[in-house]
Scaffold this motif. Structure first.
Motif, PDB file in Angstrom:
ATOM      1  N   UNK A   1       4.433   0.540  17.748  1.00 20.22           N
ATOM      2  CA  UNK A   1       4.733   0.667  16.324  1.00 20.22           C
ATOM      3  C   UNK A   1       3.700  -0.092  15.488  1.00 20.22           C
ATOM      4  N   UNK A   2       3.285  -1.242  15.972  1.00 22.90           N
ATOM      5  CA  UNK A   2       2.259  -2.013  15.243  1.00 22.90           C
ATOM      6  C   UNK A   2       0.916  -1.283  15.254  1.00 22.90           C
ATOM      7  N   UNK A   3       0.597  -0.635  16.367  1.00 21.41           N
ATOM      8  CA  UNK A   3      -0.667   0.098  16.447  1.00 21.41           C
ATOM      9  C   UNK A   3      -0.696   1.227  15.427  1.00 21.41           C
ATOM     10  N   UNK A   4       0.371   2.018  15.354  1.00 22.81           N
ATOM     11  CA  UNK A   4       0.420   3.119  14.383  1.00 22.81           C
ATOM     12  C   UNK A   4       0.505   2.599  12.955  1.00 22.81           C
ATOM     13  N   UNK A   5       1.274   1.533  12.754  1.00 25.03           N
ATOM     14  CA  UNK A   5       1.386   0.964  11.410  1.00 25.03           C
ATOM     15  C   UNK A   5       0.037   0.467  10.922  1.00 25.03           C
ATOM     16  N   UNK A   6      -0.715  -0.176  11.788  1.00 25.65           N
ATOM     17  CA  UNK A   6      -2.019  -0.689  11.370  1.00 25.65           C
ATOM     18  C   UNK A   6      -2.970   0.452  11.024  1.00 25.65           C
ATOM     19  N   UNK A   7      -2.904   1.536  11.764  1.00 21.04           N
ATOM     20  CA  UNK A   7      -3.708   2.710  11.439  1.00 21.04           C
ATOM     21  C   UNK A   7      -3.335   3.234  10.053  1.00 21.04           C
TER      22      UNK A   7
ATOM     23  N   UNK B   1      -4.470   0.666   7.242  1.00 23.16           N
ATOM     24  CA  UNK B   1      -5.912   0.690   6.979  1.00 23.16           C
ATOM     25  C   UNK B   1      -6.303   1.922   6.173  1.00 23.16           C
ATOM     26  N   UNK B   2      -5.701   3.047   6.473  1.00 23.79           N
ATOM     27  CA  UNK B   2      -5.977   4.257   5.705  1.00 23.79           C
ATOM     28  C   UNK B   2      -5.458   4.109   4.274  1.00 23.79           C
TER      29      UNK B   2
ATOM     30  N   UNK C   1       0.813  -1.213   0.000  1.00 25.14           N
ATOM     31  CA  UNK C   1       0.000   0.000   0.000  1.00 25.14           C
ATOM     32  C   UNK C   1       0.853   1.274   0.000  1.00 25.14           C
ATOM     33  N   UNK C   2       2.168   1.108  -0.074  1.00 24.25           N
ATOM     34  CA  UNK C   2       3.058   2.277  -0.122  1.00 24.25           C
ATOM     35  C   UNK C   2       2.710   3.134  -1.332  1.00 24.25           C
ATOM     36  N   UNK C   3       2.642   4.414  -1.118  1.00 29.04           N
ATOM     37  CA  UNK C   3       2.315   5.347  -2.194  1.00 29.04           C
ATOM     38  C   UNK C   3       0.846   5.700  -2.276  1.00 29.04           C
ATOM     39  N   UNK C   4      -0.003   4.935  -1.572  1.00 26.04           N
ATOM     40  CA  UNK C   4      -1.441   5.256  -1.594  1.00 26.04           C
ATOM     41  C   UNK C   4      -1.757   6.504  -0.790  1.00 26.04           C
ATOM     42  N   UNK C   5      -0.921   6.802   0.181  1.00 28.98           N
ATOM     43  CA  UNK C   5      -1.092   8.030   0.963  1.00 28.98           C
ATOM     44  C   UNK C   5       0.250   8.753   1.021  1.00 28.98           C
ATOM     45  N   UNK C   6       0.182  10.078   1.053  1.00 28.05           N
ATOM     46  CA  UNK C   6       1.386  10.871   1.249  1.00 28.05           C
ATOM     47  C   UNK C   6       1.596  11.112   2.727  1.00 28.05           C
ATOM     48  N   UNK C   7       2.826  11.313   3.118  1.00 29.51           N
ATOM     49  CA  UNK C   7       3.089  11.586   4.528  1.00 29.51           C
ATOM     50  C   UNK C   7       4.235  12.573   4.678  1.00 29.51           C
ATOM     51  N   UNK C   8       4.194  13.248   5.810  1.00 28.59           N
ATOM     52  CA  UNK C   8       5.253  14.183   6.168  1.00 28.59           C
ATOM     53  C   UNK C   8       5.566  14.032   7.642  1.00 28.59           C
ATOM     54  N   UNK C   9       6.854  13.993   7.947  1.00 21.99           N
ATOM     55  CA  UNK C   9       7.322  13.988   9.332  1.00 21.99           C
ATOM     56  C   UNK C   9       7.869  15.374   9.664  1.00 21.99           C
ATOM     57  N   UNK C  10       7.489  15.887  10.831  1.00 13.07           N
ATOM     58  CA  UNK C  10       8.135  17.085  11.382  1.00 13.07           C
ATOM     59  C   UNK C  10       8.688  16.726  12.756  1.00 13.07           C
ATOM     60  N   UNK C  11       9.988  16.904  12.918  1.00 12.93           N
ATOM     61  CA  UNK C  11      10.634  16.755  14.224  1.00 12.93           C
ATOM     62  C   UNK C  11      11.084  18.152  14.635  1.00 12.93           C
ATOM     63  N   UNK C  12      10.371  18.749  15.582  1.00 12.83           N
ATOM     64  CA  UNK C  12      10.707  20.120  15.975  1.00 12.83           C
ATOM     65  C   UNK C  12      11.609  20.127  17.206  1.00 12.83           C
ATOM     66  N   UNK C  13      12.405  21.188  17.370  1.00 11.47           N
ATOM     67  CA  UNK C  13      13.411  21.234  18.435  1.00 11.47           C
ATOM     68  C   UNK C  13      12.995  22.010  19.670  1.00 11.47           C
ATOM     69  N   UNK C  14      11.734  22.440  19.740  1.00  5.94           N
ATOM     70  CA  UNK C  14      11.354  23.378  20.808  1.00  5.94           C
ATOM     71  C   UNK C  14      10.015  23.057  21.453  1.00  5.94           C
TER      72      UNK C  14
END
Length: 409
Positions: free
Chosen positions: A385-391, A394-395, A147-160
């Motif tokens: 990790x499995x909980x977030x991956x499954x979410x 499914x999306x 299912x890779x590519x079916x949804x776009x994603x962005x990570x933000x790791x902020x320092x503050x």
């Protein structure tokens, strides 16, 4: 549809996840330790390299800090890390973590240790270096799936985040408005309970200025700033109990000097927590009324700095929809995903204020955060990790319905 191969792959990553968390926590990244945050970002970049995402390191605008002397100075945060993949997909997920901790570079708490076979004690193990590893492992599972590519994603790791996310707030807002679901990896409680509704939070500094004079010879010519600020503090503290759920905490008071001088300067810092936009509006108006009242005193002026950096996060329809989806994922995995309201706040407040439904405690199970007793339950690494991956799966597979936009304040 079966997601078993992806979930089994995560189980195989348990030792690697733990090793990565320990390595990250050995790097001090207190919010003011810019070199330490840069080292954490370097390591996260290497850990995330298998995702094949576009990487950006963004230098944030300096933030304004009020010193105890009343001087306003500019302070620099570390870099913000942004990773983006599949930006042209019809649906997008925003995943947020923070690289900073509450432990300064000279803090005594710098190393990890085993409390027992399933518990690690260390700076940032739960809040939230463990959560960031959970996030990236879940994304790795998604990217390995059909299912890779079916949804776009962005990570933000902020320092503050630990100091209010003031410098990173514009970037969070922009990303939230372009996304359909938000996932934040603050720690869950040790029993797996998540945060639901969150209070909004405002941090303020109030400076009182008067007039110095000799305390004996010309006391009558002085205007005592400490006394005026003390009267102000009494009024601020008196707001407690007047409005349901609104709390005011005066946390610090400083000023003055020799006993024989009428003090012309005093400063206090205080925090206000509010459960709703209405509560916030009431609190803001009351603070202004108090300032106006005290400034009627001859020779006294008050100067207010600060704002509500975190708006209240309410459990509206969109958030209820998203939590229902997470609950179904938890049931598939045999996990409880109960949520309860909290007075604490995080970047989940920011995303909700931008209209993005989000779950903000998808990180590890742990506790005693912001203390030398901070701990992580090791088995929760692969579990969460499995909980977030499954979410995500499914999306991406179209099995789950996307939530509505959240209600903005």
């Amino acid at each position: 549809m079966t997601y078993t191969p992806s979930l089994e792959w995560i189980d195989q990553q348990q030792d690697k996840m733990l090793s990565e968390v320990l390595s990250l926590c050995e790097i001090n990244s207190g919010s003011a330790n810019v070199p330490g945050i840069e080292q954490v970002v370097d390591r996260l970049s290497a850990f995330a390299s298998s995702l094949g995402a576009e990487e950006e390191r963004i230098d944030l605008e300096p933030r304004s800090d009020v010193l105890d002397s009343g001087e306003v100075v500019k302070s620099q945060s570390g870099p913000l890390l942004r990773l983006t993949k599949w930006p042209n997909a019809n649906r997008r997920v925003l995943l947020v973590g923070h690289s900073d901790t509450v432990y300064p570079v000279d803090h005594k708490f710098q190393r990890c240790s085993n409390l027992d076979e399933n518990t690690i004690n260390g700076p940032g193990v739960a809040d939230m270096k463990g959560g960031i590893v959970v996030m990236m492992t879940a994304l790795q599972a998604l990217e390995r799936s059909p299912y890779a590519g079916n949804i776009g994603w962005q990570i933000i790791i902020n320092p503050d985040e630990e100091i209010g996310s003031f410098a990173s707030a514009p970037h969070l807002d922009q990303a939230a408005r372009a996304a359909d679901v938000g996932m934040i990896f603050e720690p869950a409680l040790a029993d797996g309970t998540l945060a639901g509704a969150r209070k909004g939070s405002g941090n303020f500094t109030l400076i009182a200025r008067g007039k110095a004079a000799h305390a004996g010879r010309e006391h009558h010519l002085g205007r005592n700033a400490i006394a005026a600020l003390a009267r102000t503090i009494a009024l601020l503290d008196g707001l407690n109990g007047q409005q349901d759920g609104v709390t005011v905490n005066v946390a610090k008071l400083t000023g003055g000097g020799p006993n024989n001088v009428v003090p012309d300067f005093a400063l206090c810092r205080f925090n206000i927590r509010v459960p709703s936009p209405e509560g916030q509006a009431w609190a803001e108006s009351q603070v202004q009324k108090i300032i106006y009242e005290i400034e009627q005193e001859n020779g006294i002026s008050l100067e207010l700095h600060g704002s509500f950096g975190r708006q209240p996060k309410v459990m509206d329809k969109a958030h209820q929809q998203l939590f229902s989806l997470l609950k179904s994922c938890g049931e598939d995995l045999g996990l409880s995903t109960e949520a309860k309201a909290t007075g604490g706040c995080c970047d989940g407040n920011n995303l909700a204020a931008a209209g993005l439904a989000n779950i903000d405690t998808l990180g590890v199970r742990g506790g005693a955060i912001h203390s030398t007793d901070e701990f992580l339950l090791i088995d929760s690494l692969s579990e969460r990790a499995k909980l977030s991956a499954l979410l995500l799966l499914k999306l991406a597979a179209g099995e789950a319905s996307w939530p509505d936009r959240a209600t903005t304040a």
